[in-house]
Scaffold this motif. Structure first.
Motif, PDB file in Angstrom:
ATOM      1  N   MET A   1      -7.274  76.824  29.393  1.00  0.00           N
ATOM      2  CA  MET A   1      -7.921  77.570  28.313  1.00  0.00           C
ATOM      3  C   MET A   1      -8.595  78.817  28.883  1.00  0.00           C
ATOM      4  O   MET A   1      -9.278  78.752  29.902  1.00  0.00           O
ATOM      5  CB  MET A   1      -8.961  76.694  27.616  1.00  0.00           C
ATOM      6  CG  MET A   1      -9.686  77.382  26.474  1.00  0.00           C
ATOM      7  SD  MET A   1     -10.963  76.340  25.778  1.00  0.00           S
ATOM      8  CE  MET A   1      -9.992  74.941  25.226  1.00  0.00           C
ATOM      9  N   SER A   2      -8.372  79.953  28.235  1.00  0.00           N
ATOM     10  CA  SER A   2      -8.961  81.193  28.716  1.00  0.00           C
ATOM     11  C   SER A   2     -10.453  81.231  28.408  1.00  0.00           C
ATOM     12  O   SER A   2     -10.971  80.489  27.569  1.00  0.00           O
ATOM     13  CB  SER A   2      -8.275  82.392  28.060  1.00  0.00           C
ATOM     14  OG  SER A   2      -8.632  82.483  26.694  1.00  0.00           O
ATOM     15  N   ASP A   3     -11.141  82.131  29.110  1.00  0.00           N
ATOM     16  CA  ASP A   3     -12.573  82.311  28.843  1.00  0.00           C
ATOM     17  C   ASP A   3     -12.808  82.778  27.411  1.00  0.00           C
ATOM     18  O   ASP A   3     -13.806  82.409  26.778  1.00  0.00           O
ATOM     19  CB  ASP A   3     -13.164  83.328  29.822  1.00  0.00           C
ATOM     20  CG  ASP A   3     -13.214  82.805  31.260  1.00  0.00           C
ATOM     21  OD1 ASP A   3     -13.151  81.579  31.432  1.00  0.00           O
ATOM     22  OD2 ASP A   3     -13.311  83.629  32.180  1.00  0.00           O
ATOM     23  N   LEU A   4     -11.878  83.595  26.885  1.00  0.00           N
ATOM     24  CA  LEU A   4     -12.024  84.073  25.515  1.00  0.00           C
ATOM     25  C   LEU A   4     -11.897  82.926  24.518  1.00  0.00           C
ATOM     26  O   LEU A   4     -12.617  82.870  23.515  1.00  0.00           O
ATOM     27  CB  LEU A   4     -10.984  85.156  25.231  1.00  0.00           C
ATOM     28  CG  LEU A   4     -11.174  86.472  25.997  1.00  0.00           C
ATOM     29  CD1 LEU A   4      -9.989  87.399  25.775  1.00  0.00           C
ATOM     30  CD2 LEU A   4     -12.470  87.154  25.587  1.00  0.00           C
ATOM     31  N   GLU A   5     -10.984  82.010  24.786  1.00  0.00           N
ATOM     32  CA  GLU A   5     -10.869  80.847  23.905  1.00  0.00           C
ATOM     33  C   GLU A   5     -12.083  79.933  24.012  1.00  0.00           C
ATOM     34  O   GLU A   5     -12.519  79.340  23.013  1.00  0.00           O
ATOM     35  CB  GLU A   5      -9.597  80.062  24.246  1.00  0.00           C
ATOM     36  CG  GLU A   5      -8.307  80.729  23.863  1.00  0.00           C
ATOM     37  CD  GLU A   5      -7.098  79.880  24.170  1.00  0.00           C
ATOM     38  OE1 GLU A   5      -5.982  80.311  23.849  1.00  0.00           O
ATOM     39  OE2 GLU A   5      -7.259  78.778  24.730  1.00  0.00           O
ATOM     40  N   GLN A   6     -12.618  79.813  25.218  1.00  0.00           N
ATOM     41  CA  GLN A   6     -13.722  78.888  25.449  1.00  0.00           C
ATOM     42  C   GLN A   6     -14.944  79.218  24.600  1.00  0.00           C
ATOM     43  O   GLN A   6     -15.681  78.320  24.189  1.00  0.00           O
ATOM     44  CB  GLN A   6     -14.108  78.900  26.937  1.00  0.00           C
ATOM     45  CG  GLN A   6     -15.225  77.940  27.312  1.00  0.00           C
ATOM     46  CD  GLN A   6     -14.909  76.494  26.983  1.00  0.00           C
ATOM     47  OE1 GLN A   6     -13.762  76.055  27.116  1.00  0.00           O
ATOM     48  NE2 GLN A   6     -15.908  75.753  26.524  1.00  0.00           N
ATOM     49  N   ARG A   7     -15.150  80.500  24.293  1.00  0.00           N
ATOM     50  CA  ARG A   7     -16.345  80.858  23.520  1.00  0.00           C
ATOM     51  C   ARG A   7     -16.366  80.199  22.155  1.00  0.00           C
ATOM     52  O   ARG A   7     -17.426  79.951  21.584  1.00  0.00           O
ATOM     53  CB  ARG A   7     -16.442  82.370  23.358  1.00  0.00           C
ATOM     54  CG  ARG A   7     -15.297  82.964  22.559  1.00  0.00           C
ATOM     55  CD  ARG A   7     -15.406  84.452  22.436  1.00  0.00           C
ATOM     56  NE  ARG A   7     -14.120  85.055  22.141  1.00  0.00           N
ATOM     57  CZ  ARG A   7     -13.954  86.315  21.853  1.00  0.00           C
ATOM     58  NH1 ARG A   7     -14.986  87.112  21.806  1.00  0.00           N
ATOM     59  NH2 ARG A   7     -12.774  86.797  21.611  1.00  0.00           N
ATOM     60  N   TRP A   8     -15.151  79.934  21.595  1.00  0.00           N
ATOM     61  CA  TRP A   8     -15.082  79.296  20.278  1.00  0.00           C
ATOM     62  C   TRP A   8     -15.413  77.804  20.345  1.00  0.00           C
ATOM     63  O   TRP A   8     -15.581  77.163  19.311  1.00  0.00           O
ATOM     64  CB  TRP A   8     -13.695  79.477  19.667  1.00  0.00           C
ATOM     65  CG  TRP A   8     -13.266  80.898  19.512  1.00  0.00           C
ATOM     66  CD1 TRP A   8     -12.184  81.500  20.071  1.00  0.00           C
ATOM     67  CD2 TRP A   8     -13.889  81.916  18.705  1.00  0.00           C
ATOM     68  NE1 TRP A   8     -12.087  82.810  19.694  1.00  0.00           N
ATOM     69  CE2 TRP A   8     -13.123  83.096  18.845  1.00  0.00           C
ATOM     70  CE3 TRP A   8     -15.020  81.946  17.882  1.00  0.00           C
ATOM     71  CZ2 TRP A   8     -13.437  84.293  18.205  1.00  0.00           C
ATOM     72  CZ3 TRP A   8     -15.346  83.131  17.244  1.00  0.00           C
ATOM     73  CH2 TRP A   8     -14.566  84.278  17.403  1.00  0.00           C
ATOM     74  N   ARG A   9     -15.484  77.258  21.561  1.00  0.00           N
ATOM     75  CA  ARG A   9     -15.817  75.838  21.725  1.00  0.00           C
ATOM     76  C   ARG A   9     -17.232  75.633  22.251  1.00  0.00           C
ATOM     77  O   ARG A   9     -17.644  74.493  22.509  1.00  0.00           O
ATOM     78  CB  ARG A   9     -14.801  75.177  22.666  1.00  0.00           C
ATOM     79  CG  ARG A   9     -13.361  75.269  22.172  1.00  0.00           C
ATOM     80  CD  ARG A   9     -12.438  74.404  22.999  1.00  0.00           C
ATOM     81  NE  ARG A   9     -11.035  74.616  22.676  1.00  0.00           N
ATOM     82  CZ  ARG A   9     -10.372  74.032  21.683  1.00  0.00           C
ATOM     83  NH1 ARG A   9     -11.030  73.172  20.891  1.00  0.00           N
ATOM     84  NH2 ARG A   9      -9.093  74.268  21.473  1.00  0.00           N
ATOM     85  N   VAL A  41      -7.402  77.565  17.899  1.00  0.00           N
ATOM     86  CA  VAL A  41      -8.222  78.424  18.746  1.00  0.00           C
ATOM     87  C   VAL A  41      -7.311  79.404  19.461  1.00  0.00           C
ATOM     88  O   VAL A  41      -6.315  79.006  20.079  1.00  0.00           O
ATOM     89  CB  VAL A  41      -9.017  77.609  19.782  1.00  0.00           C
ATOM     90  CG1 VAL A  41      -9.786  78.534  20.722  1.00  0.00           C
ATOM     91  CG2 VAL A  41      -9.986  76.653  19.106  1.00  0.00           C
ATOM     92  N   THR A  42      -7.620  80.688  19.376  1.00  0.00           N
ATOM     93  CA  THR A  42      -6.936  81.719  20.151  1.00  0.00           C
ATOM     94  C   THR A  42      -7.988  82.567  20.851  1.00  0.00           C
ATOM     95  O   THR A  42      -9.195  82.347  20.677  1.00  0.00           O
ATOM     96  CB  THR A  42      -6.069  82.629  19.261  1.00  0.00           C
ATOM     97  OG1 THR A  42      -6.927  83.426  18.424  1.00  0.00           O
ATOM     98  CG2 THR A  42      -5.127  81.822  18.380  1.00  0.00           C
ATOM     99  N   ASP A  43      -7.529  83.543  21.612  1.00  0.00           N
ATOM    100  CA  ASP A  43      -8.487  84.449  22.241  1.00  0.00           C
ATOM    101  C   ASP A  43      -9.347  85.162  21.215  1.00  0.00           C
ATOM    102  O   ASP A  43     -10.515  85.472  21.487  1.00  0.00           O
ATOM    103  CB  ASP A  43      -7.747  85.504  23.068  1.00  0.00           C
ATOM    104  CG  ASP A  43      -7.213  84.950  24.382  1.00  0.00           C
ATOM    105  OD1 ASP A  43      -7.469  83.769  24.689  1.00  0.00           O
ATOM    106  OD2 ASP A  43      -6.527  85.706  25.101  1.00  0.00           O
TER     107      ASP A  43
END
Length: 308
Positions: A1-9, A41-43
């Motif tokens: 999972m990218s850092d950009l995706e992680q923000r949504w979690r 979830v995407t970037d």
């Protein structure tokens, strides 16, 4: 999972989003909220399926590049002839919104029916949305839609070429884009809202009536730029994803029909031919993500070759 995706979690985001969802729905007719599931979830965005006592509702949050989607969707809905669903609730500051369930998607309908016969109705309805908004350009820009008008495209293309690593050596210079933009502008077709990613995953057909959703990639541009993705990038590949397997003529005719009513005597077919090439430049500029240069290169190959 990218850092950009992680923000949504992140727990803080999830807690705030859940609180907002409950605030909007618990004391309304479809409420209270029974369950919230993060399904996508995407970037650049996330979607949650919200189950209430009486309905399924969808929550969406976008990053800053697409935060305008909620406000734009609310703006388009009353101008769409009931082809864009009005958000149940939205926050223009965060860009969060709640939408009624609009299933099924056209993608599933096409797979079941083994036919693209629903597309002409979609395209004609979508063209009428564009025409209904061609005097609303200032308002659309004020809502945050990117400015991809013909006057801006050559410079934006030049900037993109400078940013790309190993661009296709066959790509022309900005002066060629400027010439094509001038040729297209000479037809006198007013610029307006343009979805820029209109495919069968963005169209929903509740009760058999097509609705156009997911306006996050939308911009203000020449309306015919939409033909690149929709006709050449999607419909031309047919039901079985085979290049050139679908006759584009009935689909193009359906899309142009409302414009023929407005622009009698204009060579709309010539405009469409030019726009279908230039539309890939618009899509490359408008959809460019530094973390995904491959998609940008593919769109620019479509501009050069008409194929990926």
């Amino acid at each position: 999972m990218s850092d950009l995706e992680q923000r949504w979690r992140e727990p803080a985001f999830l807690a705030a989003a859940h609180a907002w969802i409950h605030e909007q729905l618990d004391d309304t007719l479809p409420g209270p909220v029974l369950r919230i599931e993060q399904t996508h979830v995407t970037d650049w965005s996330t979607v949650m399926r919200v189950t209430t006592r009486d309905a399924v509702v969808w929550f969406k949050a976008n990053d800053e590049t697409m935060r305008h989607e909620a406000a734009v969707t609310a703006f388009l809905a009353p101008r769409s002839g009931q082809r864009v669903a009005r958000p149940m609730a939205f926050d223009p500051t965060t860009g969060w919104m709640l939408m009624s369930d609009m299933a099924p998607r056209l993608r599933e309908v096409v797979a079941e029916e083994r036919s693209l016969d629903r597309w002409p109705e979609v395209l004609e309805a979508y063209a009428r949305i564009q025409l209904a908004c061609d005097d609303e350009v200032d308002a659309l820009l004020a809502l945050g839609l990117p400015d991809r008008r013909l006057s801006t495209l050559p410079d934006a293309y030049a900037d993109l070429l400078e940013e790309l690593v190993d661009p296709d050596p066959r790509l022309p210079g900005p002066e060629v884009i400027e010439e094509l933009c001038a040729r297209l502008a000479a037809h006198g077709i007013r610029e307006t809202v343009q979805h820029d990613d209109l495919h069968d995953g963005q169209v929903f057909v509740p009760n058999g009536r097509a609705h156009v959703l997911d306006w996050g990639d939308a911009c203000v541009s020449h309306p015919f730029f939409t033909l690149s993705v929709t006709l050449e990038g999607v419909i031309a590949w047919g039901v079985d994803d085979e290049e050139g397997s679908e006759d584009l003529e009935p689909h193009l005719a359906a899309y142009l029909r409302p414009f023929e009513e407005r622009y009698a005597g204009v060579d709309l077919r010539d405009a469409a031919r030019v726009a279908m090439r230039l539309g890939w430049v618009c899509r490359a500029v408008n959809g460019h993500l530094p973390q995904d240069p491959g998609s940008t290169h593919t769109r620019l190959r479509m501009f050069v070759d008409g194929r990926p």
